[in-house]
Write a protein that holds these residues in place. Structure first.
Motif, mmCIF file in Angstrom:
data_model
loop_
_atom_site.group_PDB
_atom_site.id
_atom_site.type_symbol
_atom_site.label_atom_id
_atom_site.label_comp_id
_atom_site.label_asym_id
_atom_site.label_seq_id
_atom_site.Cartn_x
_atom_site.Cartn_y
_atom_site.Cartn_z
ATOM 1 N N SER A 22 33.129 50.275 19.492
ATOM 2 C CA SER A 22 34.286 49.387 19.518
ATOM 3 C C SER A 22 34.023 48.227 20.470
ATOM 4 C CB SER A 22 35.550 50.146 19.957
ATOM 5 O OG SER A 22 35.460 50.509 21.326
ATOM 6 N N SER A 23 34.883 47.220 20.412
ATOM 7 C CA SER A 23 34.745 46.061 21.288
ATOM 8 C C SER A 23 36.119 45.592 21.723
ATOM 9 C CB SER A 23 33.991 44.927 20.587
ATOM 10 O OG SER A 23 34.730 44.465 19.463
ATOM 11 N N LYS A 24 36.135 44.772 22.779
ATOM 12 C CA LYS A 24 37.398 44.261 23.306
ATOM 13 C C LYS A 24 37.123 42.951 24.026
ATOM 14 C CE LYS A 24 41.447 45.817 25.974
ATOM 15 N NZ LYS A 24 42.327 45.968 24.816
ATOM 16 N N THR A 25 38.028 41.990 23.892
ATOM 17 C CA THR A 25 37.906 40.711 24.584
ATOM 18 C C THR A 25 39.096 40.524 25.510
ATOM 19 O OG1 THR A 25 36.662 39.689 22.770
ATOM 20 C CG2 THR A 25 37.762 38.213 24.309
ATOM 21 N N GLN A 26 38.822 40.172 26.761
ATOM 22 C CA GLN A 26 39.852 39.934 27.757
ATOM 23 C C GLN A 26 39.509 38.660 28.526
ATOM 24 O OE1 GLN A 26 42.588 41.537 28.056
ATOM 25 N NE2 GLN A 26 42.380 43.746 27.978
ATOM 26 N N THR A 27 40.531 37.903 28.898
ATOM 27 C CA THR A 27 40.333 36.790 29.821
ATOM 28 C C THR A 27 40.619 37.305 31.217
ATOM 29 O OG1 THR A 27 40.946 35.133 28.165
ATOM 30 C CG2 THR A 27 41.087 34.475 30.476
ATOM 31 N N VAL A 28 39.576 37.398 32.022
ATOM 32 C CA VAL A 28 39.657 38.038 33.336
ATOM 33 C C VAL A 28 39.709 36.972 34.422
ATOM 34 C CG1 VAL A 28 38.581 39.684 34.917
ATOM 35 C CG2 VAL A 28 38.332 39.986 32.437
ATOM 36 N N LEU A 29 40.641 37.135 35.364
ATOM 37 C CA LEU A 29 40.770 36.239 36.511
ATOM 38 C C LEU A 29 40.120 36.896 37.720
ATOM 39 C CD1 LEU A 29 44.475 35.055 36.049
ATOM 40 C CD2 LEU A 29 42.370 33.880 35.355
ATOM 41 N N PHE A 30 39.095 36.252 38.247
ATOM 42 C CA PHE A 30 38.377 36.744 39.412
ATOM 43 C C PHE A 30 38.851 35.983 40.650
ATOM 44 C CE2 PHE A 30 35.668 37.818 35.870
ATOM 45 C CZ PHE A 30 35.159 39.066 36.213
ATOM 46 N N TYR A 31 39.303 36.736 41.661
ATOM 47 C CA TYR A 31 39.794 36.130 42.897
ATOM 48 C C TYR A 31 38.776 36.340 44.008
ATOM 49 C CZ TYR A 31 44.390 36.191 40.553
ATOM 50 O OH TYR A 31 45.440 36.017 39.682
ATOM 51 N N THR A 32 38.831 35.446 44.997
ATOM 52 C CA THR A 32 37.976 35.565 46.172
ATOM 53 C C THR A 32 38.112 36.954 46.797
ATOM 54 O OG1 THR A 32 38.212 33.210 46.607
ATOM 55 C CG2 THR A 32 37.444 34.581 48.420
ATOM 56 N N ASN A 33 36.979 37.579 47.105
ATOM 57 C CA ASN A 33 36.983 38.960 47.601
ATOM 58 C C ASN A 33 37.177 39.001 49.123
ATOM 59 O OD1 ASN A 33 36.766 41.711 47.741
ATOM 60 N ND2 ASN A 33 34.562 41.785 47.391
ATOM 61 N N GLY A 34 38.373 38.619 49.566
ATOM 62 C CA GLY A 34 38.741 38.759 50.972
ATOM 63 C C GLY A 34 38.514 37.498 51.788
ATOM 64 N N PRO A 35 39.141 37.412 52.962
ATOM 65 C CA PRO A 35 39.079 36.217 53.804
ATOM 66 C C PRO A 35 37.704 35.963 54.417
ATOM 67 C CG PRO A 35 40.231 38.001 54.937
ATOM 68 C CD PRO A 35 40.026 38.447 53.533
ATOM 69 N N ALA A 36 36.825 36.964 54.426
ATOM 70 C CA ALA A 36 35.505 36.784 55.027
ATOM 71 C C ALA A 36 34.555 35.990 54.131
ATOM 72 C CB ALA A 36 34.882 38.144 55.352
ATOM 73 N N GLN A 37 34.926 35.790 52.866
ATOM 74 C CA GLN A 37 34.048 35.087 51.940
ATOM 75 C C GLN A 37 34.029 33.590 52.247
ATOM 76 O OE1 GLN A 37 32.032 36.563 49.635
ATOM 77 N NE2 GLN A 37 32.745 38.462 50.563
ATOM 78 N N LYS A 38 32.859 33.066 52.490
ATOM 79 C CA LYS A 38 32.673 31.657 52.820
ATOM 80 C C LYS A 38 31.640 31.058 51.870
ATOM 81 C CE LYS A 38 35.487 31.902 56.305
ATOM 82 N NZ LYS A 38 36.808 31.250 56.250
ATOM 83 N N PRO A 39 31.703 29.750 51.663
ATOM 84 C CA PRO A 39 32.607 28.767 52.263
ATOM 85 C C PRO A 39 34.009 28.853 51.673
ATOM 86 C CG PRO A 39 31.265 27.726 50.595
ATOM 87 C CD PRO A 39 30.757 29.124 50.706
ATOM 88 N N ASP A 40 34.922 28.117 52.266
ATOM 89 C CA ASP A 40 36.291 28.146 51.760
ATOM 90 C C ASP A 40 36.342 27.709 50.303
ATOM 91 O OD1 ASP A 40 37.240 29.099 54.116
ATOM 92 O OD2 ASP A 40 38.006 27.179 54.846
ATOM 93 N N GLN A 41 35.570 26.700 49.945
ATOM 94 C CA GLN A 41 35.511 26.264 48.552
ATOM 95 C C GLN A 41 34.050 26.117 48.153
ATOM 96 O OE1 GLN A 41 38.125 23.053 47.475
ATOM 97 N NE2 GLN A 41 37.181 22.802 45.448
ATOM 98 N N LEU A 42 33.592 27.025 47.307
ATOM 99 C CA LEU A 42 32.200 27.018 46.868
ATOM 100 C C LEU A 42 31.953 25.919 45.836
ATOM 101 C CD1 LEU A 42 29.468 28.762 46.971
ATOM 102 C CD2 LEU A 42 30.262 29.643 44.766
ATOM 103 N N ILE A 43 32.865 25.813 44.867
ATOM 104 C CA ILE A 43 32.724 24.832 43.782
ATOM 105 C C ILE A 43 33.546 23.603 44.178
ATOM 106 C CG2 ILE A 43 33.044 24.423 41.318
ATOM 107 C CD1 ILE A 43 32.927 27.468 40.921
ATOM 108 N N ARG A 44 32.883 22.566 44.654
ATOM 109 C CA ARG A 44 33.625 21.432 45.194
ATOM 110 C C ARG A 44 33.065 20.075 44.769
ATOM 111 N NH1 ARG A 44 30.824 23.862 49.478
ATOM 112 N NH2 ARG A 44 29.235 22.554 50.460
ATOM 113 N N GLU A 45 32.034 20.094 43.913
ATOM 114 C CA GLU A 45 31.477 18.833 43.427
ATOM 115 C C GLU A 45 30.751 19.088 42.114
ATOM 116 O OE1 GLU A 45 28.710 17.444 46.307
ATOM 117 O OE2 GLU A 45 27.336 19.137 46.060
ATOM 118 N N PRO A 46 30.561 18.019 41.302
ATOM 119 C CA PRO A 46 29.823 18.199 40.049
ATOM 120 C C PRO A 46 28.421 18.734 40.303
ATOM 121 C CG PRO A 46 30.979 16.104 40.043
ATOM 122 C CD PRO A 46 31.114 16.653 41.436
#
Length: 232
Positions: free
Chosen positions: A140-164
């Protein structure tokens, strides 16, 4: 006497000739029976007995947002297709996403938190469906749109994706172990399914985060197919 021996020899040859087709038919029937048994056993293994064999696919476009000021929170929206090519049910307990900025070497980790498309309106209304373990029956198969959140306040930098530019991702599934067949399942145990892919941010405009997301596009233009992670 010689004539009698000759007649006996002829009769023997005739008997051998008459028995040969019957013997061939018996051998052919036995071979067909063996093949049918082998095919039946293989079908049973593939459809019912084979351990879960989960594969993961990611399409050529994902989304991201960094909606909150002065926090390290980022959300990566990934439509995921899961396929169980085994015969028995497999269960996805959780998903982990690792994102890397190859320019800086920064690595940030995310976890599967919610399901659905990300919008600020849904975030304010807490309108997402929480992520929960996903059972997949055999074949069988299944499709889901999954939202991934930052894994805790220790994860740096604050914004990883910030430029093209291009960003690398690795998605790993945490799967429940199966032990229906005891030691055999342990011997045949597979590593967790994973998929790596590179996405390109073509334009950056933080105003998009006020309502939704910005797209990242596959650098290959194709969906990414997952493989099997190395055994720990």
């Amino acid at each position: 006497m010689a004539k009698a021996q000759h007649e006996l020899a002829v009769d023997g040859l005739e008997n051998d000739a008459s028995e040969s087709p019957g013997h061939s038919r018996g051998t052919l029937s036995a071979m067909i029976s063996v093949l049918a048994l082998v095919f039946s056993g293989y079908s049973l293994w593939e459809s019912s007995l084979k351990a879960p064999d989960i594969k993961v696919f990611v399409p050529s476009v994902v989304q991201f947002s960094a909606p909150y000021n002065n926090t390290n929170f980022e959300v990566i929206e990934v439509p995921v297709t899961l396929l169980n090519d085994g015969g028995r049910t497999g269960t996805i307990l959780s998903m982990d996403l690792e994102a890397t900025n190859p320019k800086t070497g920064d690595v940030k980790r995310f976890y599967a938190a919610d399901l659905g498309r990300w919008t600020m309106d849904k975030a304010r209304a807490n309108g997402f469906e929480p992520f929960a373990p996903i059972p997949l029956s055999g074949k069988s198969s299944k499709t889901q749109t999954v939202l991934f959140y930052t894994n805790g306040p220790a994860q740096k930098p604050d914004q990883l994706i910030r430029e093209p530019g291009s960003y690398n991702f690795r998605l790993v599934l945490d799967q429940a172990e199966v032990n229906d067949f005891g030691p055999l399942d342990h011997i045949l145990r597979r590593g967790p399914a994973q998929v790596t892919f590179t996405m390109e941010l073509r334009e950056y405009d933080a105003r998009a985060f006020q309502t939704g997301t910005l797209p990242l596009y596959s650098t290959t233009g194709r969906s990414a197919k997952g493989g099997e992670a190395a055994q720990p």
